[in-house]
Design a protein around this motif. Sequence first.
Motif, mmCIF file in Angstrom:
data_model
loop_
_atom_site.group_PDB
_atom_site.id
_atom_site.type_symbol
_atom_site.label_atom_id
_atom_site.label_comp_id
_atom_site.label_asym_id
_atom_site.label_seq_id
_atom_site.Cartn_x
_atom_site.Cartn_y
_atom_site.Cartn_z
ATOM 1 N N MET A 12 0.831 -1.210 0.000
ATOM 2 C CA MET A 12 0.000 0.000 0.000
ATOM 3 C C MET A 12 0.861 1.255 0.000
ATOM 4 O O MET A 12 0.543 2.247 -0.644
ATOM 5 C CB MET A 12 -0.941 -0.017 1.202
ATOM 6 N N LEU A 13 1.984 1.211 0.742
ATOM 7 C CA LEU A 13 2.900 2.354 0.748
ATOM 8 C C LEU A 13 3.490 2.583 -0.635
ATOM 9 O O LEU A 13 3.584 3.720 -1.106
ATOM 10 C CB LEU A 13 4.024 2.145 1.771
ATOM 11 N N LYS B 32 0.800 4.076 -2.908
ATOM 12 C CA LYS B 32 0.520 5.485 -2.625
ATOM 13 C C LYS B 32 1.606 6.390 -3.181
ATOM 14 O O LYS B 32 1.337 7.477 -3.652
ATOM 15 C CB LYS B 32 0.405 5.715 -1.115
ATOM 16 N N TYR C 88 4.006 7.717 -1.318
ATOM 17 C CA TYR C 88 4.601 8.521 -0.248
ATOM 18 C C TYR C 88 4.352 7.832 1.081
ATOM 19 O O TYR C 88 3.495 6.962 1.199
ATOM 20 C CB TYR C 88 4.040 9.954 -0.232
ATOM 21 N N ASN C 89 5.106 8.241 2.093
ATOM 22 C CA ASN C 89 5.023 7.605 3.409
ATOM 23 C C ASN C 89 3.962 8.303 4.249
ATOM 24 O O ASN C 89 4.100 9.473 4.583
ATOM 25 C CB ASN C 89 6.384 7.656 4.101
ATOM 26 N N ASP C 90 2.897 7.612 4.587
ATOM 27 C CA ASP C 90 1.823 8.146 5.417
ATOM 28 C C ASP C 90 2.086 7.724 6.863
ATOM 29 O O ASP C 90 2.126 6.527 7.164
ATOM 30 C CB ASP C 90 0.476 7.589 4.940
#
Length: 116
Positions: free
Chosen positions: A30-31, A34, A36-38
């Motif tokens: 998922m990262l 996306k 970017y790092n959430d």
Amino acid sequence: MVKFMLKCFVLCSVLLFGVLIGMQQANQGMLKMKGYNDPELQGAFQVESEQTGDVEASILGNKVTSQDLQQKQEQLEQIEAFNFFSQVGKQFASIVSNGISTLVESFAEWINRFLR
């Protein structure tokens, strides 16, 4: 019986760790998706070591410490759980044991009378 229980425990442990690893892999996927790092998106299993040498672990966002484990162990020791199936098994075993011993005694008396 002990071998069977050991095999079941090992199998369940392997499956549990497989699920945790799968959740971690899904998180990393998922990262990557996306881009970017959430910071709100946490891993399934995280182990962090501090400068003091202590190790913190979290599973699914819940912190796990040795003190928590000790408290849970003490709580389990205080609870005297009633196991219905264990009690039924004990009663069944005593009934069967008494029945077999009665049959053996009557058979032995019959043989003694027959031999006289």
